[in-house]
Design an enzyme around this catalytic site. Sequence first.
Site, short mmCIF file in Angstrom:
data_model
loop_
_atom_site.label_atom_id
_atom_site.label_comp_id
_atom_site.label_asym_id
_atom_site.label_seq_id
_atom_site.Cartn_x
_atom_site.Cartn_y
_atom_site.Cartn_z
N THR A 181 0.85 -1.20 0.00
CA THR A 181 0.00 0.00 0.00
C THR A 181 0.87 1.24 0.00
O THR A 181 1.90 1.28 0.70
CB THR A 181 -0.98 0.09 1.19
OG1 THR A 181 -1.50 1.42 1.26
CG2 THR A 181 -0.36 -0.22 2.53
N ILE A 182 0.47 2.24 -0.77
CA ILE A 182 1.22 3.49 -0.75
C ILE A 182 1.06 4.15 0.62
O ILE A 182 1.88 4.95 1.03
CB ILE A 182 0.78 4.46 -1.86
CG1 ILE A 182 -0.67 4.90 -1.69
CG2 ILE A 182 1.05 3.90 -3.24
CD1 ILE A 182 -1.01 6.16 -2.47
N ASP A 183 -0.03 3.81 1.33
CA ASP A 183 -0.33 4.50 2.59
C ASP A 183 0.58 4.11 3.75
O ASP A 183 0.62 4.79 4.77
CB ASP A 183 -1.79 4.22 3.00
CG ASP A 183 -2.78 4.81 2.02
OD1 ASP A 183 -2.38 5.69 1.23
OD2 ASP A 183 -3.95 4.38 2.03
N GLN A 201 -0.09 9.47 -7.28
CA GLN A 201 0.80 8.86 -6.28
C GLN A 201 0.83 7.34 -6.38
O GLN A 201 1.68 6.69 -5.79
CB GLN A 201 0.35 9.24 -4.86
CG GLN A 201 0.47 10.71 -4.57
CD GLN A 201 -0.46 11.14 -3.45
OE1 GLN A 201 -0.06 11.22 -2.32
NE2 GLN A 201 -1.71 11.42 -3.77
N ARG A 202 -0.13 6.77 -7.10
CA ARG A 202 -0.17 5.30 -7.21
C ARG A 202 0.39 4.80 -8.54
O ARG A 202 0.45 3.60 -8.77
CB ARG A 202 -1.61 4.81 -7.05
CG ARG A 202 -2.19 5.05 -5.68
CD ARG A 202 -3.10 3.95 -5.20
NE ARG A 202 -4.07 3.50 -6.14
CZ ARG A 202 -5.39 3.54 -5.96
NH1 ARG A 202 -5.88 4.05 -4.85
NH2 ARG A 202 -6.21 3.05 -6.85
O1 F6P Z 1 -5.65 2.56 -0.11
C1 F6P Z 1 -4.89 3.34 -0.93
C2 F6P Z 1 -5.62 4.58 -1.34
O2 F6P Z 1 -4.73 5.13 -2.24
C3 F6P Z 1 -6.01 5.59 -0.25
O3 F6P Z 1 -5.00 6.41 0.22
C4 F6P Z 1 -7.08 6.38 -0.95
O4 F6P Z 1 -7.95 6.95 0.01
C5 F6P Z 1 -7.79 5.35 -1.75
O5 F6P Z 1 -6.84 4.35 -2.02
C6 F6P Z 1 -8.40 5.81 -3.06
O6 F6P Z 1 -9.16 4.78 -3.60
P1 F6P Z 1 -9.79 4.67 -5.07
O7 F6P Z 1 -8.78 3.98 -5.93
O8 F6P Z 1 -11.02 3.88 -4.91
O9 F6P Z 1 -10.04 6.06 -5.54
#
Ligand code: F6P
Length: 363
Positions: free
Chosen positions: A140-142, A289-290
């Site tokens: 997880t990036i978090d 960020q992902r």
């Molecule tokens: O769990 C990782 C995360 O990047 C969180 O930081 C963020 O709130 C969420 O996913 C965003 O999710 P989605 O891909 O459903 O927009």
Amino acid sequence: MKNKERIAILTGGGDCPGINAVIRAVGKKAIIEKGMEIIGIEDGYHGLVNNRYRKLIYEDLSGILTLGGTILGTSKIANPYRYAVKKRGKLEFQDLSKKAIENIKKLGVACLVCIGGDGTLWIAHSLYKDGVPIVGVPKTIDNDLRGTDVTFGFDSAVRIATEGIDRLHTTAQSHHRVMIVEVMGHHAGWIALHSGIAGGGDIILIPEIPYDIRCIVEKVKERNKKGKRFSIVVVAEGAKPKGGDIVIQRIVKESSDPIRLGGIGFVLGEQIEKMTGIQARTVVLGHLQRGGSPTAFDRVLATSLGTKAVDMIVNKKFGYMVGVDGRKLVEVSLEKVAKGARTVPLNHPLIRSARSVGTYFGD
Ligand code: F6P
């Protein structure tokens, strides 16, 4: 001739840089050293429920070390224990875990490797309790998973956020503005804390420390008086004011964790501009960020975690996740991991260091 031992790999939850590096590490080691056969489950737990999978051969695992995303696809919605089904236009939830378990049993795999964050590994733990041999890998990036000091993806996200802050610094200086950078972090402020420190943020707001807008405004004014005619505010999407609430962007009804955050940066921008008379601009980094290629750190971490996961399969260490404790790889029970998010402790040394160099946390 003896049949080859098979393992399956599934990637669940939000994607992040380094997932493919883990798939590569697990798959290559399992093929090269253990002569195993690899099955890739498609689109996270959707694939498990609907029996969608494909065989991964060595060539599929080659050339993906630096590739962002996941070659298997993922889902933040699919949960076999609470599977969203539309019936006559109406959404209902069904427990399809038995079907998912039958599907995995039919595949005859020795282990299912689940690469995911808290949601994915919570489901993995339930599947393990229901008899599926599982090994977990923390993604997880978090960076908010229990049982590990660090998750892969985090370093890449911090790098992207830091680069964003660096770029905003120069435009903030030129225009004498307050720039607000909203980064991800639902329950935990790890990305905001690290990128805020790395990017020299003047104010860092994290979910763990509720802020007081009047104090933030005072800080901005004080900087201005001292000749610093700009300020950088780094805010986690899950930050909230003292006695107030988080800013919800949307509700994803099909999801077991339906709240999606976003927008706190704009709320702050408006308030700061109104209360200081200084122009403010907000940038939400969001899914940037992902995306993209993992950093060198994440590639190394992903490779270490993935290869260790294969050792755990061979040693039948099921129901466990490979975690990082200091500089060591450790085996952590999924039960521990499934207990909720790992937030930033208020006495964390990084918070103290940041305060020591004048960074303000809004409290
Ligand atoms: O769990 C990782 C995360 O990047 C969180 O930081 C963020 O709130 C969420 O996913 C965003 O999710 P989605 O891909 O459903 O927009």
